[in-house]
Enzyme design. Structure first.
Site, PDB file in Angstrom:
ATOM      1  N   ASP A   1       0.800  -1.219   0.000  1.00 48.18           N
ATOM      2  CA  ASP A   1       0.000   0.000   0.000  1.00 48.18           C
ATOM      3  C   ASP A   1       0.834   1.270   0.000  1.00 48.18           C
ATOM      4  O   ASP A   1       0.471   2.255  -0.639  1.00 48.18           O
ATOM      5  CB  ASP A   1      -0.955   0.001   1.196  1.00 48.18           C
ATOM      6  CG  ASP A   1      -2.082  -1.005   1.014  1.00 48.18           C
ATOM      7  OD1 ASP A   1      -2.043  -1.768   0.039  1.00 48.18           O
ATOM      8  OD2 ASP A   1      -2.988  -1.036   1.858  1.00 48.18           O
TER       9      ASP A   1
ATOM     10  N   ASP B   1      -0.205  -5.175   4.301  1.00 44.95           N
ATOM     11  CA  ASP B   1      -1.592  -5.062   4.759  1.00 44.95           C
ATOM     12  C   ASP B   1      -2.543  -6.171   4.319  1.00 44.95           C
ATOM     13  O   ASP B   1      -3.074  -6.919   5.129  1.00 44.95           O
ATOM     14  CB  ASP B   1      -2.182  -3.726   4.298  1.00 44.95           C
ATOM     15  CG  ASP B   1      -1.467  -2.546   4.924  1.00 44.95           C
ATOM     16  OD1 ASP B   1      -0.472  -2.758   5.645  1.00 44.95           O
ATOM     17  OD2 ASP B   1      -1.887  -1.406   4.694  1.00 44.95           O
TER      18      ASP B   1
ATOM     19  N   SER C   1      -5.938   4.565   5.099  1.00 43.04           N
ATOM     20  CA  SER C   1      -4.836   3.778   5.632  1.00 43.04           C
ATOM     21  C   SER C   1      -4.977   3.704   7.144  1.00 43.04           C
ATOM     22  O   SER C   1      -5.529   4.612   7.781  1.00 43.04           O
ATOM     23  CB  SER C   1      -3.516   4.456   5.267  1.00 43.04           C
ATOM     24  OG  SER C   1      -2.466   3.942   6.047  1.00 43.04           O
TER      25      SER C   1
END
Length: 573
Positions: A87, A129, A476
């Site tokens: 990410d 993630d 995020s």
């Protein structure tokens, strides 16, 4: 082979037993396996290791050590790899559309590899993630004995005598745009923020889901918070390989471990540690693999009644290394159990219950990361669910570290993140407004992008507490400020967020859990008549296919019906 394994009842019998499997065995002999190796249970050791980012660079080495543990436990390891989308590198451009879909690709790729090769068990190593929930989803879907291992976090960088993370770099971009950070300072920071191997160090999505792995019982106790460079990670990998063979012997499977009570425990730990809002997407998706009803509102109810006790970045002071040194996830769970917030009864991969594991933990009053539940940082969780006329199917906000829990202001509407970020860079955002970024949901994006570049830039400009931001996309785990994501129904489905116009007043109350559009229903009805679905540029390939099948964020943005529709479980073939 040890008498505790009956190969004739395991999936690998289909590729290794009987005269008709002689062609299959010939492949195993080609790889140096012996007759004795072929007679043992086959354990898939899956790694998300790659050179894409530091989150993943140690995973293959850890998986190789795990093989030794599997052999010591009486099994035959079979290493394979899956993909990741990192990410931090995908952030702030069209690449972020690939992030959430990678969760499904990871789960699907593990599933098809295990199905195709008939593995009897799984040990999974993940770092970035989406690879964490993706791997755990596959374990729950296949339901073979499994252990999840996090590869560990990065150590903090040091800049001007202070610990820093990649989030400081994202926020420095905003400071640079505001004229408050010289270019040479930004360059100096970017060179030291990430000093080596491991996933992002704060309580962002990777560390949040690593906590979930332990809290839900799929990881060995206090295994996930040891940073990636620590030598102890080798011992953890070895132990996971040995222990998965005990699970095979006992036929203890992920769905025996991940009960509804275990999901509640996991959500409590997310709330208590001020974890990522993305957990409210991943926990329902994992529950779907078990056939358990557990949506955004279930998660939000648990968050609402859980004290926030961990002083972790981005809302607090400390990083994963400090959490590990303070006693790890089980130290947090110890005080939660004492306060009646953890159910001690769910099983774990140790073969013992959470409660039995916690009996071996002594609360350390001298550590600084975790507060006692009797004296929490705040009495309710660091993450809050919202519902109202703007989000009838829910939304979510991370309030850890926030002083302001109510906000009301006029909407400033953007139909994609790039337009919003450009306005932020131009400093064309007024104090007191509510930025709305829509058509970024699971279907509308497609891919439900995270907005860290935009939110961090706003914080860097000193606007973090002066505006609110709402999106049908995601944030995020590193995002801070009044940032509300997962608004559902999304704009692409004609949800109320699609009808918002510049200047409409939006009212948010994170204490009451409400998010409302202050526009009369008759006006919205008129706008709805003229609303038309949008098209996007992704009309072929994986992103096209994803948007055809992806479901609502409320239910985890899943792409298949889950265990409720099963007619068989792979583990029973």
């Amino acid at each position: 082979m040890s008498q505790k394994f009956d190969k004739s009842k395991l999936p690998s019998r289909h590729v290794s037993l009987g005269p008709e499997r002689a062609p299959h065995r010939s492949y195993y002999y080609a790889m140096g396996m012996t007759e004795a190796d072929i007679a043992k249970p086959f354990v898939g050791v899956v790694s998300a290791g790659n050179d894409s980012a530091p989150c993943n660079t140690t995973l293959n080495a850890q998986a190789d050590i795990c093989r030794e543990g599997v052999i010591a436990g009486g099994g035959t390891p079979r290493r394979f790899n899956t993909i990741t989308v990192t990410d931090g590198i995908a952030m702030g451009h069209q690449g972020m559309k690939s992030s959430l879909i990678s969760r499904e690709i990871i789960a699907d790729s593990i599933e098809v590899s295990v199905r195709g090769h008939c593995y009897d068990a799984l040990v999974g190593f993940a770092g970035c993630d989406k690879s964490l929930p993706g791997m755990m989803m596959a374990m729950l879907r296949l339901n073979v004995p499994s252990i999840f291992v996090y590869g560990g976090s990065i150590l903090p960088g040091t800049h001007r005598g202070k610990d820093v993370t990649v989030v400081d770099v994202f926020e420095a971009v905003g400071q640079f745009a505001a004229g408050n950070c010289p270019l040479d300072e930004l360059i100096a920071l970017e060179k030291v923020a990430c000093p080596g191997h491991g996933a992002c160090g704060g309580q962002f999505t990777a560390n949040t889901m690593a906590c979930v792995g332990e809290a839900i019982g799929l990881s060995l106790p206090n295994s996930n918070m040891a940073p990636a460079p620590y030598k102890s990670r080798e011992d953890i990998a070895l132990a996971a390989g040995k222990q998965v063979m005990e699970l095979v012997a006992r036929n203890l499977r992920p769905r025996d471990i991940c009960t509804r009570e275990a999901f509640i425990n996991a959500a409590r730990v997310v709330a208590a540690t001020g974890g990522s809002t993305n957990a409210a997407l991943h926990l329902p998706a994992m529950a779907n693999e078990c056939g358990i009803d557990f949506d955004l509102f279930d998660v939000a109810d648990i968050f609402k009644s859980t004290p926030y006790i961990a002083d972790l970045k981005p809302g607090g002071k400390y990083v994963a290394k400090d959490m590990h040194e303070a006693g790890g996830v089980y130290m947090a769970m110890k005080t939660l159990l004492d306060g009646g917030f953890i159910d001690p009864n769910p099983l774990t991969v140790t073969g013992k219950t959470i409660g039995e594991n916690l009996e071996e933990i002594t609360w350390n009053p001298d550590q600084k990361v975790f507060y006692d539940v009797k004296n929490p940082i705040t009495p309710t969780g660091g993450v809050v669910g919202l519902k109202g006329s703007l989000a009838p199917d829910g939304a979510i906000v991370k309030v850890a570290g926030m002083a302001r829990l109510q906000f009301s202001g006029p909407a400033r509407v953007f139909d994609c993140e790039e337009d919003a970020f450009a306005a932020v860079e131009r400093r064309d955002i007024a104090e007191g407004c509510v930025i709305v970024i829509r058509y970024e949901g699971p279907k509308g994006g497609p891919g439900m992008r995270e907005m860290l570049s935009t939110t961090a830039a706003l914080y860097g400009q000193g606007m973090g507490e002066k505006i609110a931001l709402i999106t049908d996309g995601r944030f995020s785990g590193a995002t801070r400020g009044f940032c509300i994501g997962h608004v559902c129904p999304e704009a692409a489905d004609g949800g109320p967020i699609a009808l918002v116009e510049d200047g409409d007043i939006i009212v948010i109350d994170a204490e009451k859990g409400t998010i409302d559009l202050d526009v009369p229903e008759e006006i919205l009805a008129e706008r709805r008549k003229s609303w038309q679905p949008r098209t996007n540029d992704y009309q072929s390939g994986a992103l096209w296919r994803y948007q055809q099948v992806v479901g609502k964020a409320r239910y985890g943005a899943v792409t298949h019906p889950g265990a409720k529709a099963e007619t068989h479980v792979f583990a029973d073939i």
